[in-house]
Write an enzyme that holds these catalytic residues in place. Structure first.
Site, PDB file in Angstrom:
ATOM      1  N   PRO A 205       0.847  -1.193   0.000  1.00 57.15           N
ATOM      2  CA  PRO A 205       0.000   0.000   0.000  1.00 57.15           C
ATOM      3  C   PRO A 205       0.884   1.244   0.000  1.00 57.15           C
ATOM      4  CG  PRO A 205      -0.019  -1.051   2.157  1.00 57.15           C
ATOM      5  CD  PRO A 205       0.733  -1.956   1.243  1.00 57.15           C
ATOM      6  N   HIS A 206       0.546   2.225  -0.815  1.00 56.63           N
ATOM      7  CA  HIS A 206       1.437   3.348  -1.084  1.00 56.63           C
ATOM      8  C   HIS A 206       0.629   4.646  -1.124  1.00 56.63           C
ATOM      9  CE1 HIS A 206       5.336   4.765  -2.701  1.00 56.63           C
ATOM     10  NE2 HIS A 206       5.765   3.527  -2.535  1.00 56.63           N
TER      11      HIS A 206
END
Length: 411
Positions: A205-206
């Site tokens: 997740p970014h």
């Protein structure tokens, strides 16, 4: 407008490949097989020879498909959507029809391979399914991607679309470029999956993703970097009860201002990098993790107000804890997006630790609080403390033996 205030580049309709497009309504995969010449049932599989796109008012349900579904690499097949995608009790593979082998990547990973990408407004539901050989090195084409992008609202003439959401449950992901990637996703649940032998990251997740639950997954065999990484302002999320093992990089990493996260009850072992790494990420809680047989147990750089409590940090080839400041000004990062402050503070309590190279090494710190450390001194391989904290070794040892706690502040 983008985050830097610039107007997004206009979306060109000529950029759209010929697709099997679902405009609205609920469509089952079997309906597509009956209605499209570009999805064919073969003896042992279904062949998808065009991209599938799902509009914001549409849902595609792939459920209980007994034969594997091959997204054909040589035909440019992929799935992209702003609507809903359900993949339940089914198998999706990237496949090269010409050579009758799984879709492969070149050494630079930049040749096309099928992928699944969810845009703004979308909802993703994967359960009890298997995914293999997807993703390559191109923006938002990494494998399974949930991403918010300004051009989607422009293309659809829609304002304020919700961030992509999803539930990914009890499934397997193998030989992906990234097993999971998100950009400004919200309310994503990743539970009970097996991520194995993926290339760059397993779960990544970014960029301002938030409210995530990553739990009860097995993450192993990542070939180049980390098992699980939360990077660039990933906040308010939980990483719980995962088994993270035999990855080339760190087991779990928090990076670039990822804060207010809970990393708890994970088993993190036999990673070539560190067990848990915190880079420029503050106000996180690391609770009751078992961190064994990695390089450093827990590495903390330029991060403040993190709490480590409970669990075990043992048998790591380097230190149980490495804590330090680092000046990143000469690196090539974007300091508007990725600010850093050369400060480090951490509270460590109720930890069992043994058979590491040493208990702790520091290179600059502001505050370190230790309490209830069961450090089994006789099993340490080298000095108890290394770096600039070593000058306090006698003071620390005495305080922990007499009072079971000490708080150190740098001058």
């Amino acid at each position: 407008m983008t985050r830097d205030g610039k107007r997004p580049k206009s979306y060109k309709k000529t950029d759209i490949p010929k697709t099997i497009h679902i405009e609205k309504g609920v469509i089952y995969f079997q309906d597509l097989v009956q209605s499209s010449d570009n999805i064919m049932e073969e003896n042992d599989y279904y062949a998808v020879r065009r991209p599938i796109s799902i509009g914001i008012d549409a849902s595609l349900i792939i459920k209980n498909i007994e034969k594997p579904i091959y997204l054909m690499q040589d035909e440019g097949a992929f799935i992209a959507y702003t609507g809903q995608l359900f993949i339940l009790n089914s198998t999706i593979l990237g496949w090269n029809e010409k050579i009758q082998k799984p879709a492969t990547l070149n050494e630079d990973y930049k040749n096309f391979r099928p992928f699944i990408t969810a845009w703004n407004g979308s909802q993703t539901f994967f359960a009890n399914s298997h995914f293999k050989h997807l993703g390559y090195n191109a923006p938002k084409s990494y494998g399974t991607t949930l991403s918010t992008q300004p051009f989607i609202e422009e293309m659809l003439n829609e304002d304020n679309l919700k961030a992509p959401e999803g539930q990914i449950l009890n499934s397997s992901f193998e030989d992906f470029y990234f097993g999971f990637y998100s950009h400004e996703a919200d309310n994503v649940v990743i539970i009970g999956n097996d991520y194995r032998d993926n290339i760059i990251y397993a779960i990544d997740p970014h960029d301002w993703s938030k409210n995530l639950i990553i739990a009860q997954n097995r993450v192993s065999g990542t070939k180049i970097k980390h098992g699980i990484i939360l990077s660039r302002h990933v906040t308010d999320s939980y990483v719980l009860n995962n088994i993270v093992t035999h990855n080339v990089g760190s087991g779990i990493m928090l990076d670039r201002q990822s804060g207010n996260n809970v990393i708890a009850h994970n088993q993190i072992e036999f990673n070539q990098g560190d067990g848990i790494t915190l880079y420029e990420s503050s106000d996180n809680f690391l609770l009751s993790n078992v961190i064994k047989n990695n390089r450093v147990g827990v590495r903390i750089r330029n991060s403040q107000n993190n709490i480590i409590a409970g669990g075990e940090v043992s048998l790591n080839s380097h230190q149980a804890f490495m804590i330090y400041k680092d000046d990143l000004k000469n690196t090539n990062r974007d300091f508007k997006k990725d600010i850093f402050i050369e400060q480090v503070s951490v509270k460590i309590s109720d930890i069992v630790t043994e058979s590491n190279l040493s208990l702790m090494k520091t290179n600059g710190f502001d505050e370190i609080a230790l309490s209830n450390i069961n450090w089994r001194k006789s099993s340490l391989k080298k000095d108890y403390f290394q770096g600039d904290i070593r000058q306090f070794e006698k003071q620390i040892t005495k305080a922990l033996e007499e009072n079971n706690s000490i708080q150190l502040k740098s001058n």
